[in-house]
Scaffold this active site. Structure first.
Site, PDB file in Angstrom:
ATOM      1  CE  LYS A   1       1.007   0.301   8.818  1.00 13.06           C
ATOM      2  NZ  LYS A   1      -0.058   1.079   9.505  1.00 13.06           N
TER       3      LYS A   1
ATOM      4  CG  PHE B   1       0.976   1.533   4.800  1.00 14.15           C
ATOM      5  CD1 PHE B   1       1.687   0.428   5.230  1.00 14.15           C
ATOM      6  CD2 PHE B   1      -0.299   1.360   4.298  1.00 14.15           C
ATOM      7  CE1 PHE B   1       1.131  -0.843   5.159  1.00 14.15           C
ATOM      8  CE2 PHE B   1      -0.860   0.094   4.221  1.00 14.15           C
ATOM      9  CZ  PHE B   1      -0.148  -1.003   4.662  1.00 14.15           C
TER      10      PHE B   1
ATOM     11  N   GLY C   1       0.834  -1.190   0.000  1.00 15.95           N
ATOM     12  CA  GLY C   1       0.000   0.000   0.000  1.00 15.95           C
ATOM     13  C   GLY C   1       0.869   1.240   0.000  1.00 15.95           C
TER      14      GLY C   1
ATOM     15  CB  VAL D   1       0.731  -5.967   5.387  1.00 23.79           C
ATOM     16  CG1 VAL D   1       0.375  -7.003   6.449  1.00 23.79           C
ATOM     17  CG2 VAL D   1       0.382  -4.572   5.887  1.00 23.79           C
TER      18      VAL D   1
ATOM     19  CG  ASP E   1      -8.836   6.078   7.008  1.00 21.96           C
ATOM     20  OD1 ASP E   1      -9.766   6.438   6.260  1.00 21.96           O
ATOM     21  OD2 ASP E   1      -7.795   5.543   6.586  1.00 21.96           O
TER      22      ASP E   1
END
Length: 286
Positions: free
Chosen positions: A22, A4, A2, A7, A118
């Site tokens: 993560k 960020f 993703g 994972v 979120d």
């Protein structure tokens, strides 16, 4: 993968347990406008909780290039995918079961004065087919009573009216999580269809700002033709279910239902008859 980072699925060498790792690349953090303080806040918030509907942070570690968060592994993927796969094949008791778990997770946060910011189906993970666990605390923050948060973040289509730049707002507070939860509830009811995004993936801002929800069941003749008042309801689920959803999606944050009010509503407990509503701070562990 993703925005960020990545994972990974991994194995705890000591216990043999499957976990999720993560991985946050330090080099990419400035590009994503993420600071070390943001990561540390996310970790500090996750360490507060030990609750069945919140993903557990098991450990953290880092090397010169990367920060790693070892998380509880959920075998069912994200809830957004499950909603789309299930489509409209959902009964009211199951709907209440899902929404109740989402409310339980948000309630635990709000009793600790934490705003997630979120909330959406994709940020709930499914475990053992029927258990939801709230994840992704990268935007979560502490907010005191009377304090108003500033700045726009999260996913725009799930943002409450008071978070939108077109609204003259002094700021926002915990009720934004309830708005996003109401949008998520609508998506469960309609197989993943977003109440404020049209078929061309365009955000319908007027409908969002006014909290206008269309509960018509397009599969039924009465719903398709708009004949709700002429003999058939043409609407999905009961009036009680629709009322709970609409009270979450109230454009006025002062009128919007709180998570405590939602948890104690009779409709939300039809899928949890053997259980009693939790005490406000249940599941918290420091």
């Amino acid at each position: 993968e993703g925005s960020f980072g990545t994972v990974w699925r991994a194995i705890d060498r000591q216990s043999g347990e499957t976990v999720a790792i993560k991985q946050v690349d330090k080099e990419s953090m400035p590009r994503r406008n993420v600071s070390r303080q943001d990561i540390e806040r996310e970790i500090a918030i996750m360490r507060i909780f030990n609750h069945a509907n919140i993903i557990k942070l098991l450990d953290t570690f880092e090397d010169p290039m990367t920060i790693y968060l070892a998380l509880e592994y959920c075998d069912g993927g994200d809830f957004g995918d499950k909603i789309r796969q299930q489509g409209l094949d959902l009964d009211e008791k199951e709907l209440a079961m899902w929404v109740r778990q989402m409310c339980d997770a948000v309630c635990v946060l709000h009793t600790q004065n934490i705003c997630h910011r979120d909330i959406k189906p994709e940020n709930f993970m499914v475990h053992n087919r029927t258990i939801l666990k709230l994840s992704d605390f990268g935007l979560a923050t502490f907010v005191q009573k009377g304090q108003l948060l500033q700045g726009f973040c999260g996913t725009r289509a799930f943002n409450a009216p008071e978070q939108h730049p077109s609204v003259l707002s002094l700021g926002y507070h915990l009720p934004v999580d309830m708005w996003a939860l109401g949008v998520s509830m609508y998506m469960i009811m309609f197989g993943g269809k977003h109440p404020f995004v049209d078929d061309f993936d365009q955000l319908q801002e007027h409908a969002l700002l006014t909290g206008s929800l269309d509960f018509r069941d397009r599969r039924s003749v009465s719903g398709f033709l708009g004949l709700e008042g002429l003999g058939g309801t043409g609407l999905r689920f009961s009036e009680d279910a629709r009322t709970v959803c609409q009270r979450m999606v109230d454009p006025d944050p002062l009128r919007r239902i709180t998570v405590s009010e939602a948890i104690y509503s009779p409709w939300l407990n039809i899928g949890n008859m053997p259980q009693k509503p939790p005490k406000p701070a249940s599941g918290i562990g420091m």
